[in-house]
Motif scaffolding. Structure first.
Motif, PDB file in Angstrom:
ATOM      1  N   ARG A 156       0.851  -1.197   0.000  1.00 49.63           N
ATOM      2  CA  ARG A 156       0.000   0.000   0.000  1.00 49.63           C
ATOM      3  C   ARG A 156       0.887   1.247   0.000  1.00 49.63           C
ATOM      4  O   ARG A 156       1.805   1.378   0.795  1.00 49.63           O
ATOM      5  N   GLY A 157       0.607   2.151  -0.945  1.00 46.66           N
ATOM      6  CA  GLY A 157       1.401   3.374  -1.020  1.00 46.66           C
ATOM      7  C   GLY A 157       2.621   3.251  -1.921  1.00 46.66           C
ATOM      8  O   GLY A 157       3.360   4.206  -2.094  1.00 46.66           O
ATOM      9  N   TYR A 158       2.829   2.063  -2.490  1.00 45.57           N
ATOM     10  CA  TYR A 158       3.970   1.858  -3.393  1.00 45.57           C
ATOM     11  C   TYR A 158       3.466   1.637  -4.814  1.00 45.57           C
ATOM     12  O   TYR A 158       2.350   1.178  -5.005  1.00 45.57           O
ATOM     13  N   THR A 218       8.100   5.285  -9.621  1.00 48.88           N
ATOM     14  CA  THR A 218       7.877   3.834  -9.508  1.00 48.88           C
ATOM     15  C   THR A 218       8.824   3.227  -8.478  1.00 48.88           C
ATOM     16  O   THR A 218       9.995   3.575  -8.432  1.00 48.88           O
ATOM     17  N   ASP A 219       8.300   2.296  -7.678  1.00 44.77           N
ATOM     18  CA  ASP A 219       9.141   1.607  -6.694  1.00 44.77           C
ATOM     19  C   ASP A 219       9.681   0.290  -7.242  1.00 44.77           C
ATOM     20  O   ASP A 219      10.801  -0.089  -6.943  1.00 44.77           O
ATOM     21  N   ARG A 229      15.041   6.146  -9.393  1.00 46.52           N
ATOM     22  CA  ARG A 229      14.070   5.081  -9.146  1.00 46.52           C
ATOM     23  C   ARG A 229      14.019   4.226 -10.397  1.00 46.52           C
ATOM     24  O   ARG A 229      14.446   4.681 -11.444  1.00 46.52           O
ATOM     25  N   PRO A 230      13.449   3.043 -10.377  1.00 46.75           N
ATOM     26  CA  PRO A 230      12.838   2.356  -9.237  1.00 46.75           C
ATOM     27  C   PRO A 230      13.860   1.692  -8.309  1.00 46.75           C
ATOM     28  O   PRO A 230      15.028   1.585  -8.641  1.00 46.75           O
ATOM     29  N   TYR A 231      13.347   1.252  -7.165  1.00 49.21           N
ATOM     30  CA  TYR A 231      14.234   0.606  -6.199  1.00 49.21           C
ATOM     31  C   TYR A 231      14.552  -0.827  -6.614  1.00 49.21           C
ATOM     32  O   TYR A 231      15.644  -1.324  -6.342  1.00 49.21           O
TER      33      TYR A 231
END
Ligand code: C5P
Length: 423
Positions: free
Chosen positions: A190-192, A271-272, A325-327
């Protein structure tokens, strides 16, 4: 198994003919491991029996006759059901029950339970077009939406009255997806944001011909559903695909590799996790003919000159290596030989965290089939072959692995409510 496993789902059924499809929904929910408590209104019982639902859920089906019968602990059914529920869906919901809920009426077991619960509420209206479009119904839907209810459908099509119009209940498969989406809202992601590419690209030769491959988009779509189930804001950039896109996933349809790259670059900054599951065409014609190439003009043989398409995954991998990003960056490697070595080479060259290798010569893996047999290779060097699994299970397991990685990196907090289960 999806995020439905072990969840308590209340399925409210009201008196509309679409309720014959609710039995299918109840069955699908039970098959995915949910505990389904069906509550029928007395109008629903005019169409369908409690026995029908109990047969598919393996549980008691509740009716208004149970309303005043406390259980062994003394709790009345509406309180016990309301407390236990993870999610409530009413499918179909009639104009009458919409009006009752909008006004907080509690005159039967279903409406009483809805008032007593704090679980999220999904409504699947089904009715004649005029009833749906009536200002009173629309106002009630607005009120319920404003209070947080998720309204799915109604859809356009054939109605029981014989007319064609808006008013059909959303299909059970859509409703199942909506339930997974709503349950996912408390998930670890959630939140990613998870960005996924899927399907083949098409590289035009002329207005009617193109270069492509047999990718169906199934793997990428399964990944999008798994990311959504884990609570992520999920964006699916996809070429032409022949599977439905998952409910609750934002989609960006594209055709060529260049369009796919542009769409990915437009999304990647916040983006994560990026997952490249698309089977991008590696080459495209150097020139696209403006008109259809006539065979009598082209001649008996024809040489097509091709050039490389942009490497989308490589571009994102290198962005990340430069500190953007992303991670987490994940790729796929579909190979016909030297699977592991080729995948390892891609992982390094494209700057990935994880690569999912599959041998597309195997009949149970790769393009257009429902299963996949993959080997997961991590940048740290671990190589893990997985058994042949349905693509949605591969997707869920992969998501668990990605979540683990985000936790180890300290990006995800360890204490988040993890509603995703791995087998
Ligand atoms: O085609 P290749 O074997 O290099 O594909 C490996 C990975 O790279 C896949 O995840 C695929 O989605 C991605 N890819 C890409 N852009 C390309 C070619 C491949 O994103 N032009």
């Amino acid at each position: 198994m999806t995020n439905l496993r072990g969840k308590r789902v209340i399925l409210g059924v009201t008196g509309g003919i679409a309720c014959y499809k609710s039995a299918d929904l109840a069955s699908k929910l039970a098959q995915q491991g949910a505990q389904v408590d069906v509550i029928l209104t007395s109008a629903a019982e005019q169409f369908i029996t409690p026995t029908c639902f109990s047969a598919v859920t393996g549980r008691q089906t509740w009716t208004d006759r149970d309303m005043y019968a406390p259980d062994v602990t003394g709790a009345f059914p509406h309180i016990a059901l309301a407390r236990a529920a993870d999610v409530v869906i009413i499918a179909p919901i009639t104009a009458n029950t919409l009006a009752k809920l909008a006004n907080g009426l509690a005159d039967n077991l279903l409406t009483t339970t809805v008032l007593a619960t704090r679980a999220p509420l999904i409504l699947a209206p089904a009715m004649e077009t005029h009833m749906w479009e009536h200002p009173a119904t629309q106002a009630n839907v607005q009120t319920l939406r404003a209070r947080g209810a998720h309204v799915v459908g109604p859809e356009l099509g054939h109605l029981a009255s014989g007319a064609t119009g808006i008013g059909r209940m959303a299909e059970p498969t859509t409703l199942l997806e909506a339930i997974r989406y709503v349950l996912g809202q408390n998930g670890p992601l959630r939140g990613y944001k998870v960005l996924i590419t899927a399907g083949a690209t098409r590289e035009p030769i002329d207005p009617v011909r193109f270069i492509t491959n047999p990718s169906s988009g199934k793997m990428g779509v399964a990944l999008a559903a798994a990311a959504r189930d884990a609570g992520a804001t999920t964006v699916l950039v996809h070429g032409p695909i022949n599977v439905p896109v998952p409910y609750g996933v934002r989609t960006v349809p594209v055709t060529t590799a260049q369009e796919m790259l542009d769409a990915v670059l437009a999304e990647v900054e916040d983006t994560d996790v990026f997952i490249a599951a698309a089977a991008v065409a590696d080459f495209r014609p150097t020139r696209q003919a403006a008109q259809k190439l006539k065979k009598d003009v082209v001649g008996p043989t024809w040489t097509l000159t091709l050039e490389r398409t942009p490497d989308i995954l490589g571009t994102v991998g290198h962005l990340r290596q430069e500190g953007h990003r992303p991670y987490v960056v994940v790729g796929f490697a579909a190979e016909t030989q030297n699977l592991i070595a080729a995948a390892q080479e891609k992982l390094t060259r494209k700057g990935l965290d994880l690569i999912v290798a599959n041998d597309i010569t195997a009949p149970d893996a790769g393009f257009a089939v429902d299963t996949n047999r993959v080997t997961v290779i991590e940048r740290e060097g671990t190589i893990t072959p997985w058994p042949t699994l349905p693509k949605d299970v591969v997707a869920e397991r992969l998501m668990v692995q990605i979540i683990d990685r985000l936790r180890k990196m300290g990006i995800l907090k360890a204490e988040s409510d993890d509603t995703l289960t791995s087998e």
